[in-house]
Design an enzyme around this catalytic site. Structure first.
Site, PDB file in Angstrom:
ATOM      1  N   HIS A  72       0.813  -1.216   0.000  1.00 55.68           N
ATOM      2  CA  HIS A  72       0.000   0.000   0.000  1.00 55.68           C
ATOM      3  C   HIS A  72       0.853   1.276   0.000  1.00 55.68           C
ATOM      4  O   HIS A  72       0.295   2.371  -0.114  1.00 55.68           O
ATOM      5  CB  HIS A  72      -0.934   0.015   1.215  1.00 55.68           C
ATOM      6  CG  HIS A  72      -0.221   0.321   2.494  1.00 55.68           C
ATOM      7  ND1 HIS A  72       0.654  -0.565   3.103  1.00 55.68           N
ATOM      8  CD2 HIS A  72      -0.222   1.430   3.252  1.00 55.68           C
ATOM      9  CE1 HIS A  72       1.147   0.003   4.191  1.00 55.68           C
ATOM     10  NE2 HIS A  72       0.637   1.206   4.305  1.00 55.68           N
ATOM     11  N   HIS A  87       1.741   6.876  -0.308  1.00 54.85           N
ATOM     12  CA  HIS A  87       0.791   6.022   0.409  1.00 54.85           C
ATOM     13  C   HIS A  87      -0.495   5.963  -0.400  1.00 54.85           C
ATOM     14  O   HIS A  87      -1.101   6.989  -0.679  1.00 54.85           O
ATOM     15  CB  HIS A  87       0.542   6.622   1.802  1.00 54.85           C
ATOM     16  CG  HIS A  87      -0.213   5.731   2.720  1.00 54.85           C
ATOM     17  ND1 HIS A  87      -1.575   5.568   2.644  1.00 54.85           N
ATOM     18  CD2 HIS A  87       0.215   4.970   3.746  1.00 54.85           C
ATOM     19  CE1 HIS A  87      -1.964   4.730   3.603  1.00 54.85           C
ATOM     20  NE2 HIS A  87      -0.895   4.353   4.279  1.00 54.85           N
TER      21      HIS A  87
END
Length: 166
Positions: A72, A87
């Site tokens: 992620h 992110h």
């Protein structure tokens, strides 16, 4: 006495780095990211992008310093020494790698033309997660100046700001 040796072997880095949008979508100030850890700058300053597709590119030139096992997020170090966390989504670590596909590995050289990851936006939506891509500078003690010049709809690779190191 040996002053002529000072600076030998050390490259002089340009302190300025251009930031580009890593995805197609809507650029927003970090304060508008729907996660207090990011919006309150607990991890550092930066910006968010609400993506219109799932292709995520590097926001600048540098190297990959970390790839999260959950895919992620990717950690980069820009050529000027500023550390950047890219992110993907909010609270997406809980998804344990689904629906991400990281395309880079530690040590890889990246530019704004380097696709670092893909994400299935529909999969994020089905999981109940926000898809905002967040770019944050994690070594703020090394940041001299940061400017976000563009907000709103933009395309990947468009220059949106600058960050300079001390």
């Amino acid at each position: 006495m040996f002053d002529f040796l000072k600076g030998k072997g050390k490259e002089s880095k340009d302190p300025n780095a251009t930031l580009t949008s890593p995805v197609n979508g809507k650029v927003i100030p970090i304060e508008e990211v729907e996660d207090p850890v990011f919006s309150q700058k607990m991890m550092g300053d930066g910006f968010g992008i609400i993506p219109s597709d799932g292709d995520v590119y590097s926001p600048g030139s540098g190297k990959v310093v970390s790839v999260f096992p959950t895919q992620h997020a990717v950690g980069l170090e820009l050529d000027n020494g500023i550390e950047v966390l890219v992110h993907i989504g909010i609270d997406t670590v809980e998804l344990e790698g689904v629906p991400f596909d990281t395309l880079v590995k530690e040590g890889d050289r990246v530019t704004p033309e380097t696709k670092v990851s893909t994400v299935d936006l529909e999969g994020l939506n089905k999981a109940g997660k926000k898809d905002t891509v967040i770019v944050v500078f994690t070594n703020m003690d090394q940041v001299n100046d940061y400017t976000l010049n563009t907000t709103g709809e933009t395309t990947r690779g468009t220059e949106i700001g600058t960050v300079s190191s001390k």
